[in-house]
Scaffold this motif. Structure first.
Motif: not given
Length: 881
Positions: A577, A573, A638-643, A636
């Motif tokens: 990033r 993750k 995109a959701q984890d990293l908020n992008v 998934k």
């Protein structure tokens, strides 16, 4: 013209290249005065000449054979093809290296329709004479004319059934005469020509057949399997016949001086009364234990026992001896160093040292390094294996051992199944670093693509996990989770068994025999470590792998691949990033979290190896390996990293490379993002400082910059790392001794190794990449054609398994010479997979490398190979003195 035929009394044991192993040993036994039927040997050189000259025997060779046949007749007081004192001969192959059953033999040669009557009269035994004749016709037809031997066997079975007899020896002379006539009819039906009646024509045709048998399919396969040169040819041994089928006081058999399976010091073997040698080999009759001979023919048994011990003492190795008893007179037909199991081999070697027959050096030279695999890994029970249903045996034996488990097709499913207590076999088209979580929990790994140095193969060997790679017969569909193979379909959850030692898969579970600690092997390894000049390190990065290597007495770590540390979910993750960051500060923030993980990793590694040396390779793979190619996973991430999902898709597209192997990776990546390597260097140094304070462990790391092709790449990155580390040490008020070197894996680097050595404090050859860049072969795709190249003689060896001396070897040697001109004491090693290959190790030892590094479970093999190489090297030095 050079001499091409030698009487047995003209040769000796040292002439194996010329006379072949069998011929040299027959000559040596003759020289020792042992009861060997006389004869002569046609050399291996004559065989090569025959094969190169359109399969034609020269006039000169024919004349030389004729002269030696006359000498043999004089020795025996008999005549070949005579109407009175009849001489019969055998014709047997015999290359330099023992190849049991791979080539051809003909017995009783010289018989025809008239001379069979002479033999019957000479021996007063018509049954014996016609039994010899029918054997000759059968063997000659099969060997010389290629007639299917089953045609003769079927006729023989028909007559035994017709006359209600069980054994060939129960047939009467009249019945045998009928069989002879039917056997001759087979010639006419198959070849439109009669069985040859001229004994000299029989002899020349038999010699040609033995020469030609050098290139038969089974011999070719055997040589490939045992790395025997295809161009050394076979000798032909022509010997006066003695007859084990001449009655109930005659017989034939095979005896070993020690037990070939257990190594126990006892006679082991079998024999048949009233039989010829081929009967024992063919299994036509059930033989008796050699110890029964003491009751049947006690004087012969005692004499055999004496001669067996004499030969073992003379050759200083376990002997495999063929013998014939002709009317209570014992003859020796052959001796050779006996084939044996690995367990037997190490016991015999250690026992012979204890018995003061041989030295430690000689004991190590008796052990083939590759043979000890079965003593390190679990293997399938032979009986259970014989009854199992084969899926495929066309895969590459990428990592030895055996395993059984339920099939899964992706890392997550494999991990979930393993967590619930299942044994797992991971099957994929090919693996990538992202699969590491599933690979770690698997009992075995199977891929339909890739070669012996593919990702799956390298990682599996490092973990000691059974692996079959490049099994192209398997059609792996990872989406529907099934494998299609020629005989059916395997679905997720089905049980399969995998044999990584031979590259085979089977349906269902197969019982295993687990390798137990072998004290004799431990002694061999102890002696090997004492005698080897090369250090042997391990390629490892997990605590379990490292501990395995330490248990095998690794001298350190030759390669720690740091990329494997980035694929656990929480680390991946943060790596993603970093990849998606738009600014240096954002990248640095992501690396700050990764730094903490890396410090933990290196502390664990250094705490486990203590003060042994360790080479840490800084990040090597391209960034695209850390991001998914599957669009379903974009959401998934995109959701984890908020992008935004679009940003991920754009970055994946940006990172895509036409040829990642030659792309933005290794030191090239660090030139673009130097903060990556600086972060890793900081983690290494901080972990060492912490260990020194907490446990008093002094670690001197060897930091490796990969994929260097120019001096500027190395000097630029080294300067950045050194400046940062020196500043860090000043701040911590601590001293750490460290070195910075590089991996030589690009051909250009070999030619400028003298310049590289001005900055590099050590070098290590990455032979996997160096080989593929030298040949232009992709190591993951070469499996599609490499087998054909080997079969057709385009390549003598797979260069990913054994070093290519002419190309890659020359590059390595060039680099070593040039680097040591600049820095004479520079430490140089090998960390590619060739570091565990015995023949490659011999080369690395001879050119003066300091160490080789291999996967933990190959350490014992490497130590024995390194010791053998040094013993041979020292022997040559002593001879030259």
């Amino acid at each position: 013209m050079s001499k091409q035929v030698y009487q047995f009394n003209e040769g000796q044991a040292s002439m194996r290249d010329l006379l072949g192993g069998k011929g040299a040993n027959l000559a040596e036994m003759t020289r020792l005065g042992l009861p060997v039927p006389p004869g002569f040997t046609i050399t291996t050189e004559a065989c090569i000449e025959y094969l190169e000259n359109g399969k034609t025997i020269s006039t000169e060779l024919k004349k030389e054979i004729e002269r030696h046949l006359v000498l043999l007749e004089d020795q025996e007081g008999k005549k070949f093809g005579s109407s009175e004192e009849l001489l019969l001969i055998s014709v047997r192959s015999g290359s330099k290296y023992s190849m049991p059953g791979m080539m051809d033999t003909i017995l009783n040669l010289g018989l025809n329709d008239e001379s069979v009557k002479v033999l019957a009269k000479m021996t007063n035994n018509e049954v014996f004479a016609y039994d010899c004749y029918r054997r000759l016709i059968q063997m000659f037809g099969n060997v010389v004319y290629g007639i299917d031997g089953q045609q003769f066997e079927s006729l023989l079975d028909f007559y035994k059934s017709k006359y209600r007899v069980k054994q060939d020896s129960d047939l009467t002379s009249d019945q045998l005469k009928d069989i002879v006539e039917d056997f001759k009819r087979v010639y006419l039906e198959n070849k439109r020509q009669p069985f040859p009646q001229d004994p000299k024509e029989q002899l020349l045709q038999a010699v040609e057949a033995v020469f030609s048998s050098w290139n038969n399919e089974r011999a070719f396969v055997y040589r490939n399997l045992h790395n025997i040169d295809h161009f050394i040819g076979t000798a032909v041994n022509i010997q006066a016949m003695v007859f084990g089928n001449s009655g109930n006081e005659s017989g034939t058999g095979v005896v070993f001086s020690r037990h070939p399976a257990t190594g126990e010091k006892e006679l082991f073997g079998e024999y048949l009364i009233n039989a010829q040698g081929e009967d024992v080999v063919a299994g036509i009759r059930t033989p008796q234990s050699i110890h029964q001979l003491k009751k049947d023919l006690p004087e012969c048994y005692d004499e055999l026992n004496r001669l067996v011990n004499l030969l073992e003492t003379h050759y200083l190795d376990m002997q495999d001896i063929e013998f014939t008893i002709d009317n209570k007179k014992l003859y020796l037909l052959q001796t050779r160093n006996g084939k044996r199991t690995a367990k037997s081999a190490v016991k015999i070697a250690v026992d012979m040292v204890s018995e003061r027959l041989i030295t430690k050096e000689e004991a190590i030279m008796m052990i083939r390094p590759e043979s000890i695999v079965s003593l390190l890994y679990p293997v399938f029970d032979e009986k259970a294996l014989a009854e199992a249903t084969l899926i495929s045996d066309k895969g590459l034996p990428a990592s030895p051992g055996s395993a059984t488990g339920k099939v899964y097709f992706d890392a997550d499913s494999a991990k979930a199944a393993a967590a619930s207590g299942e044994k797992v076999v991971l099957i994929r088209q090919e693996t990538s670093p992202e699969d590491i979580g599933g690979m770690v929990v698997s009992e075995a790994i199977v891929t339909s693509r890739g070669g012996m140095t593919s990702h799956a193969a390298v990682v599996a060997r490092g973990m000691g996990t059974c692996c079959v790679a490049g099994c192209s017969e398997l059609e792996v569909n990872e989406l529907v989770k099934q494998v299609t193979f020629p005989g059916g379909v395997i679905k997720e959850g089905d049980v399969v068994s995998v044999d990584g030692s031979v590259g085979a898969l089977y349906v269902g579970a197969i019982a295993q025999n687990v390798a137990e600690q072998d004290e004799n092997l431990e002694m061999i390894l102890k002696w090997s470590r004492e005698l080897a000049r090369l250090e042997v390190r391990m390629n490892a990065e997990t605590v379990n792998d490292i501990q395995t290597g330490l248990d095998f007495h690794a001298s350190g770590i030759g390669l720690i691949r740091t990329e494997h540390m980035f694929f656990a979910p929480e680390r991946l993750k943060e790596m993603r990033r970093f990849i998606l960051a738009d600014t240096f500060d954002e990248r640095k923030m992501a690396l700050k979290t990764i730094l903490m993980y890396q410090i933990q990793d290196f502390k664990q590694i250094f705490a486990t190896i203590g003060e042994k040396p360790g080479v840490i390779r800084l990040l090597d793979p391209p960034l695209h390996e850390f991001v998914p190619s599957n669009e379903k996973e974009f959401a998934k991430i995109a959701q984890d990293l908020n992008v935004p999902v679009e940003k991920i898709a754009s970055k994946v597209n940006e990172l895509h490379e036409i040829n990642p192997m030659l792309g933005h990776r290794g030191c090239r990546l660090a030139v673009t993002y130097p903060e990556l390597y600086i972060m890793q260097a900081e983690a290494i140094i901080k972990s060492i400082i912490a260990l020194k304070k907490e446990k008093g462990i002094i670690v001197e790391p060897e930091i490796m910059i990969p994929l260097v092709g120019t001096t500027k790449e190395l000097t630029l990155l080294k300067e950045k790392i050194v400046n940062y580390v020196d500043q860090l040490l000043n701040e911590e008020q601590c001293q750490v001794v460290y070195t910075i070197g590089t991996m030589i894996e690009i051909p250009r680097a070999c030619f400028i190794a003298d310049q590289i050595a001005e900055s590099a404090e050590f070098l290590s050859f990455g032979t996997n990449d160096l080989t593929q860049l030298t040949f232009g072969y992709s190591r993951d795709d070469a499996g599609k054609f490499i087998h054909q190249y080997l079969e057709e003689g385009i390549l003598m060896d797979d260069p990913f398994q054994t070093i290519d001396l002419e190309g890659v070897g020359e590059l390595v040697q060039t680099a070593v010479v040039r680097a040591r001109k600049t820095r004479p004491a520079i430490k140089i090693g090998v960390c590619g997979e060739l570091g565990g290959d015995p023949r490659s190790i011999d080369f690395f030892n001879r050119i003066g490398l300091d160490y080789v590094s291999c996967s933990p479970f190959r350490l014992p093999i490497a130590y024995i190979a390194a010791a053998r190489s040094q013993i041979e090297f020292q022997e040559k030095v002593d001879v030259n003195k």
